[in-house]
Design an enzyme around this catalytic site. Structure first.
Site, PDB file in Angstrom:
ATOM      1  N   ASP A  85       0.864  -1.164   0.000  1.00  0.00           N
ATOM      2  CA  ASP A  85       0.000   0.000   0.000  1.00  0.00           C
ATOM      3  C   ASP A  85       0.905   1.219   0.000  1.00  0.00           C
ATOM      4  OD1 ASP A  85      -2.088   1.677   0.051  1.00  0.00           O
ATOM      5  OD2 ASP A  85      -2.813   1.134   2.049  1.00  0.00           O
ATOM      6  N   SER A  86       0.429   2.291  -0.612  1.00  0.00           N
ATOM      7  CA  SER A  86       1.254   3.483  -0.801  1.00  0.00           C
ATOM      8  C   SER A  86       1.446   4.269   0.487  1.00  0.00           C
ATOM      9  CB  SER A  86       0.594   4.391  -1.828  1.00  0.00           C
ATOM     10  OG  SER A  86      -0.688   4.787  -1.360  1.00  0.00           O
ATOM     11  N   GLY A  87       0.577   4.049   1.451  1.00  0.00           N
ATOM     12  CA  GLY A  87       0.668   4.817   2.684  1.00  0.00           C
ATOM     13  C   GLY A  87      -0.288   5.991   2.715  1.00  0.00           C
TER      14      GLY A  87
ATOM     15  N   CYS B 269      -6.293 -25.546  15.904  1.00  0.00           N
ATOM     16  CA  CYS B 269      -7.527 -26.301  16.166  1.00  0.00           C
ATOM     17  C   CYS B 269      -7.267 -27.798  16.290  1.00  0.00           C
ATOM     18  CB  CYS B 269      -8.565 -26.016  15.083  1.00  0.00           C
ATOM     19  SG  CYS B 269      -9.253 -24.346  15.252  1.00  0.00           S
TER      20      CYS B 269
ATOM     21  N   PHE C  89      -3.492   6.072   3.106  1.00  0.00           N
ATOM     22  CA  PHE C  89      -4.403   5.915   4.243  1.00  0.00           C
ATOM     23  C   PHE C  89      -3.717   6.282   5.561  1.00  0.00           C
ATOM     24  CE2 PHE C  89      -6.328   3.283   7.605  1.00  0.00           C
ATOM     25  CZ  PHE C  89      -7.618   3.772   7.558  1.00  0.00           C
TER      26      PHE C  89
ATOM     27  N   ASP D 197      -7.714  -7.094   1.597  1.00  0.00           N
ATOM     28  CA  ASP D 197      -6.770  -7.126   2.715  1.00  0.00           C
ATOM     29  C   ASP D 197      -7.496  -6.569   3.913  1.00  0.00           C
ATOM     30  OD1 ASP D 197      -6.471  -4.183   1.714  1.00  0.00           O
ATOM     31  OD2 ASP D 197      -5.526  -4.211   3.682  1.00  0.00           O
TER      32      ASP D 197
ATOM     33  N   CYS E  55      -6.684 -26.294  11.106  1.00  0.00           N
ATOM     34  CA  CYS E  55      -5.396 -25.605  11.326  1.00  0.00           C
ATOM     35  C   CYS E  55      -4.646 -26.206  12.514  1.00  0.00           C
ATOM     36  CB  CYS E  55      -5.606 -24.106  11.507  1.00  0.00           C
ATOM     37  SG  CYS E  55      -6.033 -23.584  13.180  1.00  0.00           S
TER      38      CYS E  55
ATOM     39  N   CYS F 270     -12.407 -26.669  11.739  1.00  0.00           N
ATOM     40  CA  CYS F 270     -11.158 -26.106  11.210  1.00  0.00           C
ATOM     41  C   CYS F 270     -10.024 -27.129  11.284  1.00  0.00           C
ATOM     42  CB  CYS F 270     -10.787 -24.849  11.987  1.00  0.00           C
ATOM     43  SG  CYS F 270      -9.262 -24.072  11.430  1.00  0.00           S
TER      44      CYS F 270
ATOM     45  N   HIS G   2      -4.873 -19.057  13.585  1.00  0.00           N
ATOM     46  CA  HIS G   2      -6.181 -19.632  13.254  1.00  0.00           C
ATOM     47  C   HIS G   2      -7.011 -18.652  12.421  1.00  0.00           C
ATOM     48  CE1 HIS G   2     -10.229 -21.229  13.528  1.00  0.00           C
ATOM     49  NE2 HIS G   2     -10.586 -20.029  13.952  1.00  0.00           N
TER      50      HIS G   2
END
Lengths: 376, 376
Positions: free
Chosen positions: A97-99, A313, A101, A270, A310, A308, A339
């Protein structure tokens, strides 16, 4: 030596009953499947999670942030390492991201002109000037596979005139960004702004597409406006974005948001939700979020999410993870964050499979029926 | 169903030029090789490290703590889980310290009588009475493979008369502990106290051995006394301890301390050093400790330790780990703690190999020559 792929996006399947689509973004460092969730690694690490755990969880691309990495570790350290991929030992695609935000939310903004934004670093107060050109240079040093243009991200409360003026500047900055962008193996995405004003959103889309980028992002969403306003913009703009290129919805969101945005035709997402909730004792499950800190889980021998697969879990109970969180043991943050990232990535994999088999809307309905937004 | 091994310790090799020895402790949940380093998992987790990472690093046994686990999560939660092994997903041997050290250092001691110790919990101030019998019961609920008797651990400054009286009580408590200990598949170790007074140490050894335990520990070492005093006690008592049983030196120490204590005939060690230093930006290396936070590592592309084969050293630079530590990113604590535990476990493996091949003193000399205690 690898060469850059000739096409930045391949559309592989389109849902006949909605705008949902399945595809693949092709970058210098490999392809990733869409719809894709990108875990957020703001400061060169997805919080609490190691690169090999990210691979195991199914991450194909992660996010970095030009603003944060410029402040720490800074360009000299990144140059010495030969870029972010080697620095953080992640050989797969990275989007930065360009920054924009961060400059308009996290930092203390001092002056905003056509030239750029002057602000004080949130870390040490140092005065910094970000221009579109500098932000491209930063992302060249980082060496991300997908770079974003520097944009102004107006707050949700901004009025029409402010957003209109801001939009003009973001378009101007986008042109300057494209002009100086030279890194061969790096895609550059444009960002659509315009706040909650649909006319301005459409104008921003048209003028950004006119400049011409490798992909397009919808920015300035989920910055304080209501959920209805978010959904309205997402559903209106998604389908209107170019079909032949990747569509990225920035900073959104919850599992239900992701399903809605996929239905509207978005390909990339994202959000800090998985790791942020993970560090505050909360797990995402098929039935909704559970706050594992709560006393009712004290002797609960079941895993965070029964369905799940993972590592967290398969091995640990809610009771144990609650104990870790209560004792502020780092392994608690780790297991919950891992998780949650696994949960988001699995959701996206299932979404892709449902689009491919023509059952996306059924999948969405089933997920929504099971998911209780108020569960604790 | 497993059955308890008939012998708790097998001596496999003795160094002809020193008291160093190599062997194996046999527990219900498997054997572990000695000399052994036991990573410390005070609250049911070796800080920052997952069980699979502990296995990968070569840990064969870890430590738990009766005092800490009694306070959190408490016996009800441990019972509901079926013991600590299942609670924390560690199927290999666990030794639990009785909490004697914690009651006399961490908690606020209120009253010490023959019956036991009344103290306020360091967590919530609640008044608790620890008797030798309760501490055995706690360790039965935990289900550790090796339990320790409850002892008084006098401070380094205590005078002869205090230590003499304390020793009498610790012997009495040891007898009561043995009397109530019933768990079939759990070994029980006695603890030798006596402070810096060699006569009292020898008396404690004799009287504890007379009671008869599965193994013996040297306690109350490294509680504030000088390094010379530590070494004097270790070198005098180690060789005098029973040859046919495991000898455990509690709470020691640095790599150089471990080599010295192995030379004196000790088999088992635990210390928080690897994880505590790991969480404060410091790595153990063959050349000494390096404080990776320091500015001179800002662009250092080399791994923490050139000669190390751990995940952290094979993938990440000092520069990157320094960045993580500076940004307070959890992955920094993780990589440093993991490396440090791996370093200690590798040191012990090499020590065992050198004893087996009759080259322990050469190995020790070589390690010491390379290791700079003042390195930063």
């Amino acid at each position: 030596m690898k060469t850059a792929p000739s096409k930045s996006f391949e559309l592989l399947a389109s849902d006949s009953k909605s705008n949902a689509r399945m595809g693949r973004v092709c970058t210098f460092r490999g392809n990733f499947d869409t719809p894709a969730f990108m875990p957020v690694g703001t400061q060169g690490t997805v919080k609490t999670i190691s690169p090999r755990e990210l691979e195991e969880a199914g991450a194909q691309i992660i996010l970095g942030n030009a603003y944060h990495l410029y402040i720490r570790p800074g360009l000299d350290v990144l140059k010495a390492a030969g870029g972010l991929h080697r620095f953080m030992a992640w050989p797969h695609p990275i989007l930065t991201d360009s920054g924009g935000f961060q400059v308009f939310s996290l930092a203390k903004l001092r002056k905003l002109t056509e030239e750029g934004a002057v602000f004080n670093s949130h870390f040490d107060g140092r005065e910094i000037l970000f221009t579109p050109e500098l932000v491209i240079e930063i992302q060249e040093v980082i060496g991300s596979d997908i770079a974003m243009v520097f944009d102004e991200c107006p707050p949700a409360a901004a009025d029409f005139n402010y957003v209109k003026k801001s939009l003009d500047m973001t378009v101007l900055w986008a042109k300057r960004s494209k002009k100086v962008h030279q890194l061969q193996n790096q895609q550059l995405f444009g960002i659509i702004q315009g706040g909650k004003f649909m006319d301005l959103r459409k104008e921003s889309l048209e003028r950004t597409v006119e400049i011409g980028f490798d992909g397009y992002a919808l920015g300035g969403v989920s910055v304080g406006e209501s959920h209805d306003e978010i959904e309205k913009v997402v559903r209106a703009i998604g389908p209107a974005m170019p079909k032949g290129q990747a569509r990225y919805l920035m900073g959104v969101g919850t599992p239900l948001d992701l399903l809605m945005a996929v239905e509207a035709g978005f390909d990339m997402f994202d959000c800090v939700n998985p790791t942020r909730y993970g560090r505050t004792g909360t797990a995402f499950t098929r039935r909704g979020k559970i706050v594992v800190r709560n006393g009712n889980y004290a002797e609960d021998q079941s895993p965070l999410d029964e369905s799940c697969g993972c590592y967290a879990c398969k091995n640990f109970s809610r009771s144990y993870i609650r104990h870790l969180v209560n004792c502020k043991e780092i392994l608690g943050d780790r297991l919950l964050s891992y998780h949650n990232v696994y949960f988001f990535l699995t959701l996206m994999r299932e979404i892709r499979e449902s689009i491919q088999s023509g059952t996306f809307l059924e999948y969405k309905k089933r997920f929504e029926a099971q998911y209780d937004n108020e569960l604790r």
